[in-house]
Design a protein around this motif. Sequence first.
Motif, PDB file in Angstrom:
ATOM      1  N   UNK A  11       0.842  -1.187   0.000  1.00  0.00           N
ATOM      2  CA  UNK A  11       0.000   0.000   0.000  1.00  0.00           C
ATOM      3  C   UNK A  11       0.884   1.247   0.000  1.00  0.00           C
ATOM      4  N   UNK A  12       2.008   1.159   0.716  1.00  0.00           N
ATOM      5  CA  UNK A  12       2.978   2.257   0.773  1.00  0.00           C
ATOM      6  C   UNK A  12       4.300   1.714   0.230  1.00  0.00           C
ATOM      7  N   UNK A  13       4.556   1.891  -1.071  1.00  0.00           N
ATOM      8  CA  UNK A  13       5.762   1.331  -1.683  1.00  0.00           C
ATOM      9  C   UNK A  13       7.065   1.795  -1.026  1.00  0.00           C
ATOM     10  N   UNK A  14       7.055   2.967  -0.394  1.00  0.00           N
ATOM     11  CA  UNK A  14       8.252   3.473   0.262  1.00  0.00           C
ATOM     12  C   UNK A  14       8.626   2.636   1.485  1.00  0.00           C
ATOM     13  N   UNK A  15       7.749   1.738   1.911  1.00  0.00           N
ATOM     14  CA  UNK A  15       8.005   0.906   3.084  1.00  0.00           C
ATOM     15  C   UNK A  15       8.822  -0.339   2.754  1.00  0.00           C
ATOM     16  N   UNK A  16       9.174  -0.543   1.509  1.00  0.00           N
ATOM     17  CA  UNK A  16       9.893  -1.750   1.091  1.00  0.00           C
ATOM     18  C   UNK A  16      11.186  -1.953   1.879  1.00  0.00           C
ATOM     19  N   UNK A  17      11.992  -0.929   1.984  1.00  0.00           N
ATOM     20  CA  UNK A  17      13.271  -1.056   2.690  1.00  0.00           C
ATOM     21  C   UNK A  17      13.054  -1.375   4.166  1.00  0.00           C
ATOM     22  N   UNK A  18      12.087  -0.720   4.797  1.00  0.00           N
ATOM     23  CA  UNK A  18      11.815  -0.970   6.213  1.00  0.00           C
ATOM     24  C   UNK A  18      11.315  -2.393   6.430  1.00  0.00           C
ATOM     25  N   UNK A  19      10.469  -2.901   5.540  1.00  0.00           N
ATOM     26  CA  UNK A  19       9.971  -4.268   5.666  1.00  0.00           C
ATOM     27  C   UNK A  19      11.092  -5.284   5.454  1.00  0.00           C
ATOM     28  N   UNK A  20      11.956  -5.022   4.502  1.00  0.00           N
ATOM     29  CA  UNK A  20      13.098  -5.923   4.291  1.00  0.00           C
ATOM     30  C   UNK A  20      14.008  -5.944   5.511  1.00  0.00           C
ATOM     31  N   UNK A  21      14.245  -4.771   6.098  1.00  0.00           N
ATOM     32  CA  UNK A  21      15.081  -4.693   7.298  1.00  0.00           C
ATOM     33  C   UNK A  21      14.439  -5.479   8.438  1.00  0.00           C
ATOM     34  N   UNK A  22      13.125  -5.360   8.586  1.00  0.00           N
ATOM     35  CA  UNK A  22      12.423  -6.087   9.632  1.00  0.00           C
ATOM     36  C   UNK A  22      12.543  -7.592   9.407  1.00  0.00           C
ATOM     37  N   UNK A  23      12.482  -8.016   8.148  1.00  0.00           N
ATOM     38  CA  UNK A  23      12.615  -9.436   7.819  1.00  0.00           C
ATOM     39  C   UNK A  23      13.967  -9.968   8.280  1.00  0.00           C
ATOM     40  N   UNK A  24      15.024  -9.219   8.015  1.00  0.00           N
ATOM     41  CA  UNK A  24      16.361  -9.649   8.419  1.00  0.00           C
ATOM     42  C   UNK A  24      16.513  -9.655   9.942  1.00  0.00           C
ATOM     43  N   UNK A  30      15.446 -15.212  15.325  1.00  0.00           N
ATOM     44  CA  UNK A  30      15.038 -16.610  15.330  1.00  0.00           C
ATOM     45  C   UNK A  30      16.185 -17.561  15.006  1.00  0.00           C
ATOM     46  N   UNK A  31      17.346 -17.014  14.639  1.00  0.00           N
ATOM     47  CA  UNK A  31      18.489 -17.844  14.293  1.00  0.00           C
ATOM     48  C   UNK A  31      18.376 -18.478  12.921  1.00  0.00           C
ATOM     49  N   UNK A  32      17.648 -17.823  12.024  1.00  0.00           N
ATOM     50  CA  UNK A  32      17.444 -18.332  10.665  1.00  0.00           C
ATOM     51  C   UNK A  32      18.299 -17.497   9.712  1.00  0.00           C
ATOM     52  N   UNK A  47      10.705 -22.371   8.383  1.00  0.00           N
ATOM     53  CA  UNK A  47      11.483 -21.166   8.679  1.00  0.00           C
ATOM     54  C   UNK A  47      10.849 -19.930   8.041  1.00  0.00           C
ATOM     55  N   UNK A  48      10.456 -20.051   6.785  1.00  0.00           N
ATOM     56  CA  UNK A  48       9.842 -18.919   6.092  1.00  0.00           C
ATOM     57  C   UNK A  48       8.539 -18.529   6.785  1.00  0.00           C
ATOM     58  N   UNK A  49       7.756 -19.527   7.202  1.00  0.00           N
ATOM     59  CA  UNK A  49       6.509 -19.248   7.900  1.00  0.00           C
ATOM     60  C   UNK A  49       6.743 -18.600   9.250  1.00  0.00           C
ATOM     61  N   UNK A  50       7.792 -19.023   9.936  1.00  0.00           N
ATOM     62  CA  UNK A  50       8.115 -18.421  11.234  1.00  0.00           C
ATOM     63  C   UNK A  50       8.457 -16.948  11.073  1.00  0.00           C
ATOM     64  N   UNK A  51       9.245 -16.647  10.067  1.00  0.00           N
ATOM     65  CA  UNK A  51       9.629 -15.252   9.816  1.00  0.00           C
ATOM     66  C   UNK A  51       8.375 -14.426   9.519  1.00  0.00           C
ATOM     67  N   UNK A  52       7.528 -14.928   8.638  1.00  0.00           N
ATOM     68  CA  UNK A  52       6.304 -14.207   8.284  1.00  0.00           C
ATOM     69  C   UNK A  52       5.380 -14.017   9.473  1.00  0.00           C
ATOM     70  N   UNK A  53       5.260 -15.043  10.301  1.00  0.00           N
ATOM     71  CA  UNK A  53       4.397 -14.947  11.473  1.00  0.00           C
ATOM     72  C   UNK A  53       4.888 -13.923  12.472  1.00  0.00           C
ATOM     73  N   UNK A  54       6.182 -13.920  12.729  1.00  0.00           N
ATOM     74  CA  UNK A  54       6.738 -12.943  13.671  1.00  0.00           C
ATOM     75  C   UNK A  54       6.663 -11.534  13.120  1.00  0.00           C
ATOM     76  N   UNK A  55       6.852 -11.363  11.816  1.00  0.00           N
ATOM     77  CA  UNK A  55       6.724 -10.034  11.216  1.00  0.00           C
ATOM     78  C   UNK A  55       5.290  -9.538  11.386  1.00  0.00           C
ATOM     79  N   UNK A  56       4.320 -10.416  11.139  1.00  0.00           N
ATOM     80  CA  UNK A  56       2.918 -10.034  11.294  1.00  0.00           C
ATOM     81  C   UNK A  56       2.619  -9.634  12.731  1.00  0.00           C
ATOM     82  N   UNK A  57       3.095 -10.429  13.690  1.00  0.00           N
ATOM     83  CA  UNK A  57       2.880 -10.087  15.097  1.00  0.00           C
ATOM     84  C   UNK A  57       3.474  -8.725  15.430  1.00  0.00           C
TER      85      UNK A  57
END
Length: 72
Positions: A11-24, A30-32, A47-57
């Motif tokens: 929805x906010x394309x400028x958030x791409x970098x922040x979301x990528x940083x959060x993913x890392x 999580x040690x992944x 592992x991918x699901x764990x990352x997505x779940x924690x990002x959502x939380x």
Amino acid sequence: MSASRSSNQLVVPQATAALDQMKYEVAQELGIAIPQDGYYGNMATKDAGSIGGYITRRLVQIAEQSLAGQYK
């Protein structure tokens, strides 16, 4: 940066970098190990699901804190 986001559109394309940083950050907590080449084919689905779940939380928590601050 991620190679592609499939059909998901931000929805906010400028958030791409922040979301990528959060993913890392979440993956590190999580040690992944996130592949540096951007290819996730060798990553376990769990592992991918764990990352997505924690990002959502974390995003929900940030939104709740933001809303709580607005309505006080």
